[in-house]
Design a protein around this motif. Structure first.
Motif, PDB file in Angstrom:
ATOM      1  N   THR A   1       0.863  -1.183   0.000  1.00 42.14           N
ATOM      2  CA  THR A   1       0.000   0.000   0.000  1.00 42.14           C
ATOM      3  C   THR A   1       0.896   1.227   0.000  1.00 42.14           C
ATOM      4  O   THR A   1       1.701   1.408   0.916  1.00 42.14           O
ATOM      5  CB  THR A   1      -0.935  -0.005   1.230  1.00 42.14           C
ATOM      6  N   ILE A   2       0.752   2.042  -1.042  1.00 39.14           N
ATOM      7  CA  ILE A   2       1.632   3.208  -1.201  1.00 39.14           C
ATOM      8  C   ILE A   2       0.832   4.438  -1.603  1.00 39.14           C
ATOM      9  O   ILE A   2      -0.229   4.341  -2.213  1.00 39.14           O
ATOM     10  CB  ILE A   2       2.720   2.942  -2.248  1.00 39.14           C
ATOM     11  N   ALA A   3       1.392   5.598  -1.264  1.00 42.77           N
ATOM     12  CA  ALA A   3       0.819   6.885  -1.644  1.00 42.77           C
ATOM     13  C   ALA A   3       1.902   7.681  -2.363  1.00 42.77           C
ATOM     14  O   ALA A   3       2.950   7.944  -1.787  1.00 42.77           O
ATOM     15  CB  ALA A   3       0.342   7.636  -0.407  1.00 42.77           C
ATOM     16  N   GLY A   4       1.627   8.036  -3.595  1.00 39.21           N
ATOM     17  CA  GLY A   4       2.594   8.799  -4.382  1.00 39.21           C
ATOM     18  C   GLY A   4       1.912   9.889  -5.186  1.00 39.21           C
ATOM     19  O   GLY A   4       2.155  10.022  -6.371  1.00 39.21           O
ATOM     20  N   GLY A   5       1.026  10.634  -4.544  1.00 34.26           N
ATOM     21  CA  GLY A   5       0.272  11.667  -5.239  1.00 34.26           C
ATOM     22  C   GLY A   5      -1.058  11.121  -5.712  1.00 34.26           C
ATOM     23  O   GLY A   5      -1.615  10.198  -5.129  1.00 34.26           O
ATOM     24  N   CYS A   6      -1.557  11.671  -6.792  1.00 33.16           N
ATOM     25  CA  CYS A   6      -2.862  11.281  -7.336  1.00 33.16           C
ATOM     26  C   CYS A   6      -2.879   9.787  -7.650  1.00 33.16           C
ATOM     27  O   CYS A   6      -2.011   9.283  -8.356  1.00 33.16           O
ATOM     28  CB  CYS A   6      -3.133  12.085  -8.598  1.00 33.16           C
TER      29      CYS A   6
ATOM     30  N   GLY B   1       3.446  -9.795 -12.615  1.00 33.25           N
ATOM     31  CA  GLY B   1       3.365 -10.223 -11.227  1.00 33.25           C
ATOM     32  C   GLY B   1       2.356  -9.457 -10.394  1.00 33.25           C
ATOM     33  O   GLY B   1       2.076  -9.842  -9.263  1.00 33.25           O
ATOM     34  N   VAL B   2       1.801  -8.384 -10.933  1.00 33.68           N
ATOM     35  CA  VAL B   2       0.769  -7.625 -10.218  1.00 33.68           C
ATOM     36  C   VAL B   2      -0.578  -8.137 -10.677  1.00 33.68           C
ATOM     37  O   VAL B   2      -0.907  -8.099 -11.860  1.00 33.68           O
ATOM     38  CB  VAL B   2       0.910  -6.113 -10.478  1.00 33.68           C
ATOM     39  N   SER B   3      -1.378  -8.646  -9.722  1.00 35.01           N
ATOM     40  CA  SER B   3      -2.678  -9.188 -10.096  1.00 35.01           C
ATOM     41  C   SER B   3      -3.790  -8.160 -10.003  1.00 35.01           C
ATOM     42  O   SER B   3      -4.769  -8.245 -10.733  1.00 35.01           O
ATOM     43  CB  SER B   3      -3.028 -10.415  -9.256  1.00 35.01           C
ATOM     44  N   SER B   4      -3.661  -7.169  -9.106  1.00 35.68           N
ATOM     45  CA  SER B   4      -4.667  -6.115  -9.039  1.00 35.68           C
ATOM     46  C   SER B   4      -4.083  -4.867  -8.385  1.00 35.68           C
ATOM     47  O   SER B   4      -3.136  -4.943  -7.605  1.00 35.68           O
ATOM     48  CB  SER B   4      -5.906  -6.576  -8.269  1.00 35.68           C
ATOM     49  N   VAL B   5      -4.682  -3.742  -8.743  1.00 35.37           N
ATOM     50  CA  VAL B   5      -4.327  -2.454  -8.146  1.00 35.37           C
ATOM     51  C   VAL B   5      -5.642  -1.735  -7.896  1.00 35.37           C
ATOM     52  O   VAL B   5      -6.448  -1.563  -8.808  1.00 35.37           O
ATOM     53  CB  VAL B   5      -3.439  -1.605  -9.079  1.00 35.37           C
ATOM     54  N   THR B   6      -5.855  -1.331  -6.657  1.00 34.47           N
ATOM     55  CA  THR B   6      -7.096  -0.671  -6.280  1.00 34.47           C
ATOM     56  C   THR B   6      -6.780   0.703  -5.707  1.00 34.47           C
ATOM     57  O   THR B   6      -5.967   0.818  -4.787  1.00 34.47           O
ATOM     58  CB  THR B   6      -7.868  -1.506  -5.233  1.00 34.47           C
ATOM     59  N   SER B   7      -7.410   1.724  -6.257  1.00 32.83           N
ATOM     60  CA  SER B   7      -7.262   3.073  -5.719  1.00 32.83           C
ATOM     61  C   SER B   7      -8.109   3.206  -4.464  1.00 32.83           C
ATOM     62  O   SER B   7      -9.207   2.643  -4.378  1.00 32.83           O
ATOM     63  CB  SER B   7      -7.723   4.107  -6.751  1.00 32.83           C
ATOM     64  N   GLY B   8      -7.581   3.962  -3.488  1.00 34.55           N
ATOM     65  CA  GLY B   8      -8.343   4.145  -2.258  1.00 34.55           C
ATOM     66  C   GLY B   8      -7.678   5.132  -1.328  1.00 34.55           C
ATOM     67  O   GLY B   8      -6.885   5.978  -1.747  1.00 34.55           O
TER      68      GLY B   8
ATOM     69  N   TYR C   1      14.317  13.235   1.127  1.00 33.49           N
ATOM     70  CA  TYR C   1      13.028  12.563   0.986  1.00 33.49           C
ATOM     71  C   TYR C   1      12.157  12.838   2.212  1.00 33.49           C
ATOM     72  O   TYR C   1      12.644  12.832   3.337  1.00 33.49           O
ATOM     73  CB  TYR C   1      13.232  11.054   0.843  1.00 33.49           C
ATOM     74  N   VAL C   2      10.866  13.062   1.956  1.00 34.29           N
ATOM     75  CA  VAL C   2       9.899  13.318   3.031  1.00 34.29           C
ATOM     76  C   VAL C   2       8.876  12.187   3.140  1.00 34.29           C
ATOM     77  O   VAL C   2       7.872  12.323   3.833  1.00 34.29           O
ATOM     78  CB  VAL C   2       9.187  14.675   2.830  1.00 34.29           C
ATOM     79  N   THR C   3       9.133  11.084   2.496  1.00 35.18           N
ATOM     80  CA  THR C   3       8.219   9.947   2.481  1.00 35.18           C
ATOM     81  C   THR C   3       8.033   9.381   3.880  1.00 35.18           C
ATOM     82  O   THR C   3       9.003   9.087   4.579  1.00 35.18           O
ATOM     83  CB  THR C   3       8.748   8.845   1.543  1.00 35.18           C
ATOM     84  N   GLU C   4       6.777   9.208   4.264  1.00 38.51           N
ATOM     85  CA  GLU C   4       6.460   8.557   5.542  1.00 38.51           C
ATOM     86  C   GLU C   4       6.528   7.047   5.339  1.00 38.51           C
ATOM     87  O   GLU C   4       6.043   6.531   4.330  1.00 38.51           O
ATOM     88  CB  GLU C   4       5.037   8.892   5.985  1.00 38.51           C
ATOM     89  N   ILE C   5       7.104   6.345   6.290  1.00 38.77           N
ATOM     90  CA  ILE C   5       7.060   4.882   6.301  1.00 38.77           C
ATOM     91  C   ILE C   5       6.361   4.513   7.596  1.00 38.77           C
ATOM     92  O   ILE C   5       6.923   4.657   8.680  1.00 38.77           O
ATOM     93  CB  ILE C   5       8.476   4.270   6.202  1.00 38.77           C
ATOM     94  N   VAL C   6       5.098   4.107   7.461  1.00 37.65           N
ATOM     95  CA  VAL C   6       4.233   3.918   8.633  1.00 37.65           C
ATOM     96  C   VAL C   6       3.482   2.594   8.529  1.00 37.65           C
ATOM     97  O   VAL C   6       3.269   2.067   7.435  1.00 37.65           O
ATOM     98  CB  VAL C   6       3.231   5.090   8.774  1.00 37.65           C
ATOM     99  N   PRO C   7       3.056   2.049   9.677  1.00 37.78           N
ATOM    100  CA  PRO C   7       2.336   0.781   9.639  1.00 37.78           C
ATOM    101  C   PRO C   7       0.976   0.914   8.927  1.00 37.78           C
ATOM    102  O   PRO C   7       0.276   1.899   9.101  1.00 37.78           O
ATOM    103  CB  PRO C   7       2.129   0.409  11.107  1.00 37.78           C
ATOM    104  N   PHE C   8       0.667  -0.086   8.133  1.00 38.10           N
ATOM    105  CA  PHE C   8      -0.644  -0.160   7.495  1.00 38.10           C
ATOM    106  C   PHE C   8      -1.689  -0.419   8.573  1.00 38.10           C
ATOM    107  O   PHE C   8      -1.474  -1.242   9.463  1.00 38.10           O
ATOM    108  CB  PHE C   8      -0.662  -1.309   6.474  1.00 38.10           C
ATOM    109  N   GLN C   9      -2.802   0.288   8.489  1.00 36.17           N
ATOM    110  CA  GLN C   9      -3.889   0.052   9.429  1.00 36.17           C
ATOM    111  C   GLN C   9      -5.169  -0.352   8.719  1.00 36.17           C
ATOM    112  O   GLN C   9      -5.751  -1.381   9.024  1.00 36.17           O
ATOM    113  CB  GLN C   9      -4.115   1.279  10.301  1.00 36.17           C
ATOM    114  N   LYS C  10      -5.608   0.464   7.783  1.00 30.22           N
ATOM    115  CA  LYS C  10      -6.883   0.193   7.109  1.00 30.22           C
ATOM    116  C   LYS C  10      -6.847   0.793   5.710  1.00 30.22           C
ATOM    117  O   LYS C  10      -6.275   1.860   5.499  1.00 30.22           O
ATOM    118  CB  LYS C  10      -8.034   0.811   7.925  1.00 30.22           C
ATOM    119  N   PHE C  11      -7.458   0.092   4.792  1.00 30.68           N
ATOM    120  CA  PHE C  11      -7.586   0.569   3.418  1.00 30.68           C
ATOM    121  C   PHE C  11      -9.064   0.701   3.099  1.00 30.68           C
ATOM    122  O   PHE C  11      -9.847  -0.212   3.369  1.00 30.68           O
ATOM    123  CB  PHE C  11      -6.929  -0.432   2.452  1.00 30.68           C
TER     124      PHE C  11
END
Length: 182
Positions: A10-15, A28-35, A130-140
């Motif tokens: 799960t990543i955030a890179g802008g829009c 190797g990528v089976s699906s990508v879901t925006s959220g 770099y200002v990228t946050e590396i944080v635990p996944f909680q909910k999508f």
């Protein structure tokens, strides 16, 4: 693809329209879901996230087969697709919902994300810290249906033709030469 061994990133890179369209093309990528992820409101809407008050980022949740493409390789694509040095901004998209973030699903992903960020920063692929946050996944929270596959459905929409299209062409050239595309 072996569905018994699929993992999530799960990543955030802008829009999310920009990011989603590229990750779909990888072997190797089976699906990508925006959220949305990283916020404090349950079931946020796009309109709510755009206010910047929910704390969510626009993200993509990638389901992938690590036997075909590794998490580290996905992170290489992540660093390539966006500018990780701009705080709460990608191009003209401004706000905390456009921040750069990696929401790790395991300690292994956390370590790989930290190592990957250090390596990318050391190569000076982008000017600045770099200002990228590396944080635990909680909910999508999946975005509304009209956001899914948005670029493919709307390639002539002005934002798509001006921003997403050129990014996809740059992505295809670079990762196609590496043989990573489907």
């Amino acid at each position: 693809m072996d569905n018994n061994h699929l993992e999530h990133a799960t990543i955030a890179g802008g829009c999310f329209w920009c990011v989603e369209s590229c990750f779909h093309m990888l072997k190797g990528v089976s699906s990508v879901t925006s959220g949305y992820s990283g916020g404090h409101k349950d079931n946020p809407t796009y309109e709510e996230v755009c206010t910047g008050t929910t704390g969510h980022a626009e993200v993509v949740e990638i389901t992938f087969d690590p036997k075909i493409i590794s998490y580290k390789q996905l992170l290489e694509v992540f660093w390539f697709l966006h500018n990780p040095t701009t705080l709460n901004r990608q191009g003209n998209d401004v706000g905390t919902q456009y921040r750069s973030a990696i929401f790790y699903h395991s300690e292994k992903q956390k370590l790989e994300a930290e190592e990957s960020m250090k390596a990318s920063e050391a190569k000076q692929e982008w000017n600045g810290k770099y200002v990228t946050e590396i944080v635990p996944f909680q909910k999508f929270w999946p975005a509304e249906a009209y956001h899914q596959g948005y670029y493919n459905a709307n390639p002539n929409q002005p934002y798509c033709s001006a921003v997403v299209g050129p990014k996809i062409q740059k992505f295809k050239k670079h990762f196609g030469e590496l043989g990573w595309l489907k």
